[in-house]
Design a protein around this motif. Structure first.
Motif, PDB file in Angstrom:
ATOM      1  N   VAL A 312      90.691  20.231  45.001  1.00  0.00           N
ATOM      2  CA  VAL A 312      90.995  20.973  46.229  1.00  0.00           C
ATOM      3  C   VAL A 312      92.471  20.817  46.579  1.00  0.00           C
ATOM      4  O   VAL A 312      93.189  21.792  46.831  1.00  0.00           O
ATOM      5  CB  VAL A 312      90.097  20.470  47.402  1.00  0.00           C
ATOM      6  CG1 VAL A 312      90.565  21.018  48.732  1.00  0.00           C
ATOM      7  CG2 VAL A 312      88.639  20.835  47.144  1.00  0.00           C
ATOM      8  N   ASP A 313      92.963  19.582  46.526  1.00  0.00           N
ATOM      9  CA  ASP A 313      94.354  19.323  46.914  1.00  0.00           C
ATOM     10  C   ASP A 313      95.337  19.957  45.923  1.00  0.00           C
ATOM     11  O   ASP A 313      96.317  20.592  46.332  1.00  0.00           O
ATOM     12  CB  ASP A 313      94.587  17.803  46.994  1.00  0.00           C
ATOM     13  CG  ASP A 313      95.810  17.470  47.821  1.00  0.00           C
ATOM     14  OD1 ASP A 313      95.823  17.844  49.012  1.00  0.00           O
ATOM     15  OD2 ASP A 313      96.757  16.867  47.292  1.00  0.00           O
ATOM     16  N   MET A 314      95.059  19.810  44.623  1.00  0.00           N
ATOM     17  CA  MET A 314      95.945  20.393  43.593  1.00  0.00           C
ATOM     18  C   MET A 314      96.057  21.903  43.794  1.00  0.00           C
ATOM     19  O   MET A 314      97.147  22.470  43.780  1.00  0.00           O
ATOM     20  CB  MET A 314      95.366  20.159  42.195  1.00  0.00           C
ATOM     21  CG  MET A 314      95.859  18.987  41.418  1.00  0.00           C
ATOM     22  SD  MET A 314      97.633  18.891  41.135  1.00  0.00           S
ATOM     23  CE  MET A 314      97.834  19.750  39.604  1.00  0.00           C
ATOM     24  N   LEU A 315      94.911  22.572  43.966  1.00  0.00           N
ATOM     25  CA  LEU A 315      94.925  24.038  44.091  1.00  0.00           C
ATOM     26  C   LEU A 315      95.663  24.471  45.354  1.00  0.00           C
ATOM     27  O   LEU A 315      96.460  25.399  45.332  1.00  0.00           O
ATOM     28  CB  LEU A 315      93.493  24.595  44.059  1.00  0.00           C
ATOM     29  CG  LEU A 315      92.789  24.500  42.690  1.00  0.00           C
ATOM     30  CD1 LEU A 315      91.325  24.905  42.804  1.00  0.00           C
ATOM     31  CD2 LEU A 315      93.484  25.355  41.634  1.00  0.00           C
ATOM     32  N   GLU A 316      95.423  23.750  46.414  1.00  0.00           N
ATOM     33  CA  GLU A 316      96.079  24.069  47.693  1.00  0.00           C
ATOM     34  C   GLU A 316      97.596  23.945  47.565  1.00  0.00           C
ATOM     35  O   GLU A 316      98.350  24.855  47.913  1.00  0.00           O
ATOM     36  CB  GLU A 316      95.567  23.055  48.715  1.00  0.00           C
ATOM     37  CG  GLU A 316      95.317  23.597  50.103  1.00  0.00           C
ATOM     38  CD  GLU A 316      94.725  22.479  50.935  1.00  0.00           C
ATOM     39  OE1 GLU A 316      93.471  22.381  50.938  1.00  0.00           O
ATOM     40  OE2 GLU A 316      95.495  21.686  51.527  1.00  0.00           O
ATOM     41  N   LYS A 317      98.063  22.819  47.004  1.00  0.00           N
ATOM     42  CA  LYS A 317      99.505  22.553  46.907  1.00  0.00           C
ATOM     43  C   LYS A 317     100.171  23.480  45.890  1.00  0.00           C
ATOM     44  O   LYS A 317     101.277  23.960  46.093  1.00  0.00           O
ATOM     45  CB  LYS A 317      99.752  21.082  46.518  1.00  0.00           C
ATOM     46  CG  LYS A 317      99.157  20.071  47.482  1.00  0.00           C
ATOM     47  CD  LYS A 317     100.067  19.881  48.674  1.00  0.00           C
ATOM     48  CE  LYS A 317      99.567  19.022  49.805  1.00  0.00           C
ATOM     49  NZ  LYS A 317      98.707  17.907  49.568  1.00  0.00           N
ATOM     50  N   LEU A 318      99.464  23.719  44.768  1.00  0.00           N
ATOM     51  CA  LEU A 318     100.064  24.577  43.734  1.00  0.00           C
ATOM     52  C   LEU A 318     100.144  26.035  44.166  1.00  0.00           C
ATOM     53  O   LEU A 318     101.072  26.747  43.786  1.00  0.00           O
ATOM     54  CB  LEU A 318      99.262  24.486  42.431  1.00  0.00           C
ATOM     55  CG  LEU A 318      99.707  23.422  41.427  1.00  0.00           C
ATOM     56  CD1 LEU A 318      98.894  23.542  40.161  1.00  0.00           C
ATOM     57  CD2 LEU A 318     101.194  23.527  41.096  1.00  0.00           C
ATOM     58  N   LYS A 319      99.175  26.469  44.962  1.00  0.00           N
ATOM     59  CA  LYS A 319      99.210  27.855  45.479  1.00  0.00           C
ATOM     60  C   LYS A 319     100.494  28.057  46.270  1.00  0.00           C
ATOM     61  O   LYS A 319     101.178  29.067  46.130  1.00  0.00           O
ATOM     62  CB  LYS A 319      98.014  28.096  46.405  1.00  0.00           C
ATOM     63  CG  LYS A 319      96.809  28.635  45.694  1.00  0.00           C
ATOM     64  CD  LYS A 319      95.751  28.990  46.725  1.00  0.00           C
ATOM     65  CE  LYS A 319      94.414  29.114  46.044  1.00  0.00           C
ATOM     66  NZ  LYS A 319      93.300  29.129  46.976  1.00  0.00           N
ATOM     67  N   ILE A 320     100.834  27.082  47.088  1.00  0.00           N
ATOM     68  CA  ILE A 320     102.066  27.181  47.898  1.00  0.00           C
ATOM     69  C   ILE A 320     103.275  27.172  46.961  1.00  0.00           C
ATOM     70  O   ILE A 320     104.155  28.014  47.049  1.00  0.00           O
ATOM     71  CB  ILE A 320     102.137  26.026  48.931  1.00  0.00           C
ATOM     72  CG1 ILE A 320     100.942  26.091  49.873  1.00  0.00           C
ATOM     73  CG2 ILE A 320     103.459  26.044  49.684  1.00  0.00           C
ATOM     74  CD1 ILE A 320     100.728  24.863  50.726  1.00  0.00           C
ATOM     75  N   LYS A 321     103.270  26.227  46.013  1.00  0.00           N
ATOM     76  CA  LYS A 321     104.417  26.088  45.098  1.00  0.00           C
ATOM     77  C   LYS A 321     104.639  27.367  44.275  1.00  0.00           C
ATOM     78  O   LYS A 321     105.748  27.812  44.075  1.00  0.00           O
ATOM     79  CB  LYS A 321     104.172  24.892  44.171  1.00  0.00           C
ATOM     80  CG  LYS A 321     105.305  24.617  43.223  1.00  0.00           C
ATOM     81  CD  LYS A 321     105.030  23.355  42.422  1.00  0.00           C
ATOM     82  CE  LYS A 321     106.082  23.221  41.326  1.00  0.00           C
ATOM     83  NZ  LYS A 321     105.842  22.045  40.500  1.00  0.00           N
TER      84      LYS A 321
END
Ligand code: AKB
Length: 325
Positions: A312-321
């Motif tokens: 969940v955290d990886m996808l959330e942060k990578l979407k922003i990046k």
């Protein structure tokens, strides 16, 4: 004891070598946040991608002792996180270079530590284990017969750390990292890199061709846990550090198929295919799960992220990046 109190209270300057790498980027940022960026000096042959919040940076080659010595003396360094290293897959392509970089950088740090009373952190890896090591719940003390040059540098490095502690009282500490997953810096040259690439490809292209077999289970960890563990180990009172070899630490174990299925829960169109290459041999030589009870006992190691929370955290942060919706 005196040394520990001195370190905690005075917090002299901290040098991170390999600071533009996968662990280096996250660790430099975390140390700068915790201790103030004026206390942190990053050093690498590569410029960092983003210099914000990272403190001072020197472009240099720490395999040359005079370069490292200059950094230490000019910056009043009291702690070195010596992260300059080639990883397993690159190490198999360039074994001479892997030996040279991984061992000479460490030897330089340990010699300077001995001469200047510096505290050292050095990253070991699950690559210290080999095909003859028990694969499940691999103990802290077990057979260390790796069949990769990277693994050989990690076993040799651990022994060197232990030697410098026993002979010269150098306060050196180490962790056997599993595969690390971070959204900040992409991995490079490792066998566990697929576990980072899969997130980028899932978000960008909705498909990924994995270079390991679907059932290749390996020990893994989300970077925030690895960084917290590293800083915690370095802050632990010296009397609680019971080994100067690398500490086993563990949080997750998963296969490519398991992580692909976890990602699919969030991106149902995602498709993963499998085309094992030469990295499969390396993966097959490593354990599937790690017993980290010594680290839990000695310095209270405890990870926070399970597979679901990390995904969940990886996808959330990578979407922003990546600017992906
Ligand atoms: C690698 O794959 O080489 C590294 C490691 C497990 O040390 N991530």
């Amino acid at each position: 004891m005196l040394k520990t109190v001195f370190w905690c209270e005075s917090l002299g300057n901290i040098l991170v070598t390999g600071s533009s790498g996968q662990i280096g980027t996250d660790l430099t940022e975390a140390l700068a946040k915790k201790f103030g960026k004026e206390k942190i000096i990053g050093a690498d042959r590569k410029e960092p991608k983003n210099r914000n919040d990272l403190g001072k940076f020197e472009k240099t080659d720490v395999t040359r002792k005079e370069n490292l010595e200059k950094l230490v003396k000019e910056n009043n360094v009291e702690t070195i996180y010596d992260l300059a290293s080639l990883l397993s897959a690159t190490g198999e392509k360039k074994p001479d270079l892997a030996w040279f970089v991984n061992i000479s950088a460490l030897k330089n740090s340990l010699d300077l530590a001995r001469e200047n009373s510096i505290k050292v952190f050095w990253p070991s890896s699950i690559a210290v284990f080999g095909p003859s090591t028990p694969k499940q719940n691999t103990p802290q003390q077990t057979i260390l017969e790796p069949n990769t040059m990277y693994g050989i540098t990690k076993v040799s490095g651990e022994l060197l750390c232990n030697y410098y502690f026993k002979k010269y009282n150098v306060d050196v500490r180490s962790i056997r990292y599993p595969g690390l997953i971070s959204y900040k810096t992409e991995a490079g040259g490792g066998t566990t890199d697929y576990a980072v690439e899969i997130f980028y490809e899932a978000l960008k292209n909705k498909k990924y061709e994995c270079f390991l077999k679907e059932d290749s289970t390996l020990p893994m960890m989300y970077m925030p846990d690895a960084i917290n563990g590293t800083i915690k180990l370095m802050e632990t009172d010296e009397k609680n550090i019971k080994t100067r070899l690398g500490y086993n630490i563990s949080s997750l174990s998963f296969s490519p198929e398991e992580i692909a299925n976890e990602i699919k829960k969030h991106i149902p169109e995602f498709e993963c295919s499998y085309k094992p290459d030469e990295r499969q041999r390396i993966a097959d030589s490593w354990p599937q799960s790690i017993d980290d009870s010594k680290a839990r006992e000695d310095w209270n190691w405890k990870p926070e992220y399970d597979l679901e929370k990390m995904t969940v955290d990886m996808l959330e942060k990578l979407k922003i990046k990546l600017g992906v919706k």
